[in-house]
Every structure is written in structure tokens, then in C-alpha cells.
Design a protein around this motif. Structure first.
Motif, short mmCIF file in Angstrom:
data_model
loop_
_atom_site.label_atom_id
_atom_site.label_comp_id
_atom_site.label_asym_id
_atom_site.label_seq_id
_atom_site.Cartn_x
_atom_site.Cartn_y
_atom_site.Cartn_z
N GLU A 129 0.84 -1.21 0.00
CA GLU A 129 0.00 0.00 0.00
C GLU A 129 0.87 1.26 0.00
OE1 GLU A 129 -2.50 0.64 3.47
OE2 GLU A 129 -4.03 1.58 2.21
N GLU A 132 2.78 1.63 -3.46
CA GLU A 132 1.91 2.06 -4.58
C GLU A 132 1.51 3.51 -4.49
OE1 GLU A 132 -1.31 -0.62 -4.07
OE2 GLU A 132 -0.66 -1.85 -5.75
N SER A 134 -0.95 4.67 -2.68
CA SER A 134 -2.37 4.90 -2.38
C SER A 134 -2.53 5.36 -0.93
CB SER A 134 -3.20 3.64 -2.62
OG SER A 134 -2.66 2.55 -1.92
N GLN A 135 -1.60 4.93 -0.07
CA GLN A 135 -1.69 5.37 1.32
C GLN A 135 -1.62 6.89 1.42
OE1 GLN A 135 1.46 4.02 3.99
NE2 GLN A 135 0.93 5.81 5.22
N LEU A 138 -4.62 8.88 -0.66
CA LEU A 138 -5.96 8.89 -0.05
C LEU A 138 -5.90 9.18 1.44
CD1 LEU A 138 -7.43 5.63 -1.68
CD2 LEU A 138 -7.55 7.95 -2.56
N THR A 140 -4.96 6.87 3.81
CA THR A 140 -5.64 5.70 4.39
C THR A 140 -5.12 5.45 5.80
OG1 THR A 140 -3.95 4.09 3.73
CG2 THR A 140 -5.64 4.63 2.08
N GLY A 146 -6.63 -1.86 1.20
CA GLY A 146 -6.85 -1.87 -0.25
C GLY A 146 -6.18 -3.08 -0.92
N SER A 252 -12.22 -0.05 0.92
CA SER A 252 -12.34 -1.04 -0.17
C SER A 252 -13.41 -2.09 0.11
CB SER A 252 -10.99 -1.71 -0.39
OG SER A 252 -10.03 -0.74 -0.74
#
Ligand code: GDP
Ligand code: IMO
Ligand code: MG
Length: 436
Positions: A129, A132, A134-135, A138, A140, A146, A252
Motif C-alpha cells: 500500500e 503504490e 495509495s496510502q 488517499l 488511508t 486496499g 475497499s
């Protein structure tokens, strides 16, 4: 006996854990059907009254708190079995730690059932995570939620049932880990993981809960046939729903009513009460549009009075006013039969309290909540200003004891949503409630 759903109506942290703990006093089962350790459900109990035997610190005690992440919040009660259904993604390390902590607080082993089809969230998921991005994109909870759900959707995920077949478990884990290690060949943290060692460690950990892995679909449907009282505890909330929320700033899984069907295998029409939990104002932790966000001193004041810091991550929560446009949407998609209104005590001390009843978008008035982020981002709330009150509410136990302005506030929400508010929470403790 009823099957009851307790679902978040906003962006999470509405106080679902507290309500579930209260309702579960009489329940036979309490069920988590979505999410994982991204949830943080804090329960403050004046004592641990229904636990048989003497608690770790001597039976009747001072107020104690417990932060639930994986185990449903009904598990503090002796007669209430905890079910972790297949819609969850379960970190086995966190599960063992939480079971230990819970056992310590209760002074006895909780009765727990874990779905054989629940997916495992494994140590490479949070690393992936982060890698990538995305943490950070977003904001998170950084728990690897995710990637764990993506492995599930890609049909390469490992499940609780795999733990029952050690050789296959080790092979499957090696295949997934290798896949990730091939994508990031130079990342030391990922490359350090060794499939054999990891599998061995997890299989050893699983000895602590292997005999609790069962077919929870059969268990719950049999329980319904036997007229048992079941509480379904949503984690996250409507506006964080993967499909119905403010995508991509969502989680998710499916925290809404449909998640009970897919995540626990129970037909939603068997659920007779659907309780939406809403704060008397709004918070959001993480990125994404938030039309009624109060920047500046009002937001700071709500954060300080409401102690709005994440139960899981400690992050300061973004704070703002009640958003009836969003709440109407949550009531519609979940079919709330009633609402629990929490943290009304936090609004004490404001001269007037704005409540959003519609949005203005490029000169047009919107009554319906737009879930397209690009639109929501540019919506301006249209506020109705209600008179505030200055009396503290934390000792109120009857609706009639609330100041007139607070009563008016509650009635406005009921009128706007057309749903009764059956419970009002005026403090974190399990005694600070008004039932209607
Ligand atoms: P959940 O994720 O929906 O279970 O909610 P959290 O536990 O993450 O966050 C709610 C926080 O508010 C917790 O710290 C609760 O102890 C606290 N809380 C719950 N109800 C009330 C209330 O009525 N008043 C106040 N002041 N705090 C509350
Ligand atoms: P409870 O059950 C509040 C938010 C995160 C982030 C987004 C995606 O305690 O109400 P994730 O780690 O799930 O991929 O993060 O969702 N989020 C929550 N916010 N309460 C929660 O759970 C949350 N679980 C996830 O902050 O914005
Ligand atoms: Mg929470």
C-alpha cells in the motif's frame, strides 16, 4: 428476536462501537461483516458488569475503555458470541493481540467464531500500500486494506481456511509474495520477507484461533432460524463505501446494508431494525470532499470538545457541521428505520449551530447528495442556523431534560429525514444516553 444492523451514516467514527456495546447486553451474536483493522471502535464501560467471574482487576471496576479493531464490540458481554464473517480482511497478528487484550479485560475467554472464507491481511499488504502510493494519495489508515481486498478480487488472496492446510498455505503465500517481490525487486522491506518463515510464523500464531474457524454463514442462518438476537456491526460508514461513497476517497469494502448480505451471507430482509449512527456534527479522517468542513476556530473547537483524534491512527479528524444532504442519502441507501445521534454534548457552547439542508452547485440548488467527487468538491452548503445552548448535556438522561434548543436540534433532524431518533448519546460512557 430481532436481527439489527448498526451502520455508520457519515464518514466513520460516529460511535458505532458504543451503541453496539449497549445493544449487545441482550444479544446472542455480534457480527463484523466488513473491513479489518482500519476500524477503531472505542467503548467506555463504567464496569464490566455481565462478565462472569472476577475481572482482571477485581470484578466491579472504575470506567475502562477498550478499542476494538477486529472483534465486534459486543464481545465484552458474556452471553454474546463474536463472529468475524467472511466480508472481513483479518490480520492474524492483530487478531491474536486483540484476543489477548480482550481476555485480560473480561477475565475470561470470549466466545468467538471466524469465517473460514474471511481473507487474511498479511505483512506484505501494508508495505505494498505504501509502495503504490495509495496510502498517501488517499490518506488511508495504512493497514493494507486496499491491497488485501484487491488480492481477494483478483482471486489470489489467502483465506482462513488455508490455515487448515499448512502445505498449501505455504505454497500459496510463496506465490503471492513472489509476485510482489518481482514488482519491487529493490525494496528491502519487501525483499526481507521469506515465505517459508512467514508461513511458519503465521501457522504458529493460528494455533491460538484455528479451532474457531467455522462456516459462519451456516452458523448465522441457523441462529436466525432459532430466533436468536443478532447484531451486525458496520465498520467504516456509508460515505466510505466502495460503491456508494465518495470514490476514490473511500475504503475497499461495503459498510452499507448490502454488505451484510455479501459479507455475512444473511439475507438483508431478515434484518428488522437498521440503525444509522450519526454524530450531531460531521467528521472525516483522511482526504476527500467534505462540504460542511469548518476550517478555523469552529473546527478546532469541535475537535477539542469532541476529542476528535483517530481511534486507530491518532490522526486529527477534520470537523464540520451536520450535513443533512449527506444524511438523507445515507438513510435512503441503507433504509434506516431509526437513527442514533451521538456526541450531542459536544455542541454545547455555540451561540448558533449551522446545519446544511441543501447544497449550491454552480448557482443551482441541490437536494440530492452527489457522489461524483468532482461535483461534491465544488458544492457549497446552504445552512439553516439553529439556536445553540450553553448547558452541559452529559448528565441528561431524559429527552425532557435537554435544553429547549437541543430538543429543537434533534426534532429538526427527525423532520428532515423522516426517521425517528431513538437514542441520543451525551458522553463516551455507556451510561450517558437518552433512549426514546
Ligand atoms: P466508531 O468507529 O463509530 O465506533 O467510533 P469511534 O470509537 O472511532 O469514535 C467515537 C469516539 O467518540 C470514541 O472515542 C467514543 O468514546 C466517543 N463517544 C461516543 N459517543 C460519544 C458521545 O455521545 N459524546 C462524547 N463526547 N464522546 C462520545
Ligand atoms: P470506523 O469503523 C473513519 C478512512 C481512512 C481513509 C479511507 C480509506 O472506526 O468508523 P483504508 O485504510 O480503509 O483503505 O482508508 O477510509 N477510514 C476510516 N475513517 N473511521 C473508520 O473506521 C475508517 N476506516 C477507514 O481514513 O480516508
Ligand atoms: Mg472509529
Amino acid at each position: 428476536m430481532p436481527a439489527v444492523a448498526v451502520l455508520g451514516a457519515q464518514w466513520g467514527d460516529e460511535g458505532k462501537g458504543k451503541l453496539v456495546h449497549l445493544l449487545a447486553r441482550d444479544a446472542d451474536y455480534c457480527v463484523r461483516f466488513n473491513g479489518g483493522t482500519n476500524a477503531g471502535h472505542r467503548v467506555v464501560t463504567s464496569r464490566v458488569p455481565t462478565v462472569v467471574g472476577v475481572g482482571a482487576n477485581g470484578g466491579e471496576t472504575e470506567a475502562q475503555e477498550f478499542k476494538f479493531h477486529l472483534i465486534p464490540a459486543g464481545a465484552l458481554h458474556e452471553g454474546c458470541a463474536a463472529v468475524l464473517a467472511h466480508g472481513m480482511v483479518i490480520d492474524p497478528y492483530a487478531l491474536v493481540a486483540e484476543l489477548e487484550a480482550l481476555k485480560e479485560l473480561r477475565g475470561s475467554e470470549p466466545e468467538i467464531y471466524i469465517s473460514s472464507n474471511a481473507h487474511l491481511l498479511l505483512p506484505y499488504h501494508p508495505i505494498v500500500e505504501r509502495l503504490e502510493g495509495s496510502q498517501s494519495a488517499l490518506d488511508t489508515t495504512a493497514k493494507g486494506i486496499g491491497p488485501a481486498y484487491r488480492d481477494k478480487a483478483a482471486r489470489i488472496g489467502l483465506r482462513m481456511s488455508d490455515l487448515l492446510f499448512p502445505q498449501r498455505f505455504t505454497e500459496k503465500l510463496a506465490a503471492v509474495l513472489e509476485r510482489y517481490q518481482r514488482i519491487w525487486p529493490d525494496h528491502p522491506e519487501l525483499q526481507r520477507l521469506r515465505a517459508q518463515e512467514l508461513a511458519h510464523e503465521i501457522l504458529r500464531l493460528a494455533e491460538g484461533f484455528r479451532d474457531r474457524i467455522v462456516d459462519t454463514v451456516r452458523l448465522l442462518n441457523d441462529a436466525l432460524d432459532q430466533n436468536k438476537y443478532i447484531i451486525f456491526e458496520g465498520a467504516q460508514a456509508t460515505l466510505l463505501d466502495l460503491d456508494l461513497g465518495t470514490y476514490p476517497y473511500v475504503t475497499s469494502s461495503t459498510p452499507t446494508i448490502g454488505g451484510i448480505g455479501s459479507g455475512a451471507g444473511v439475507p438483508p430482509q431478515k434484518i428488522s431494525r437498521v440503525i444509522g449512527v450519526a454524530k450531531a456534527y460531521t467528521t472525516r479522517v483522511g482526504l476527500g470532499p467534505f462540504p460542511t468542513e469548518a476550517l478555523g476556530s469552529a473546527g478546532d473547537r469541535l475537535r477539542a470538545a469532541g476529542q476528535e483524534f483517530g481511534t486507530t491512527t491518532g490522526r486529527p479528524r477534520r470537523c464540520g457541521w451536520l450535513d443533512l444532504v449527506a444524511l438523507r442519502y445515507a438513510a435512503m441507501v441503507n433504509g434506516f428505520t431509526e437513527l442514533a445521534l451521538t456526541k450531542l454534548d459536544v455542541l454545547t457552547g455555540f451561540d448558533e449551530i449551522p446545519v446544511a439542508t441543501s447544497y449550491r452547485y454552480h448557482g443551482r440548488v441541490l437536494h440530492d447528495f452527489p457522489t461524483v467527487c468532482e461535483i461534491l468538491q465544488e458544492c457549497e452548503p446552504v445552512y439553516e442556523k439553529l439556536p445553540g445552548w450553553h448547558e452541559p448535556l452529559s448528565d441528561c438522561r431524559e429527552f425532557s431534560e435537554l435544553p429547549r434548543a437541543a430538543q429543537q436540534y434533534v426534532r429538526l433532524i427527525e423532520d428532515e429525514l423522516g426517521i425517528p431518533i431513538t437514542m441520543i448519546s451525551v458522553g463516551p460512557s455507556d451510561e450517558q444516553n437518552l433512549w426514546r
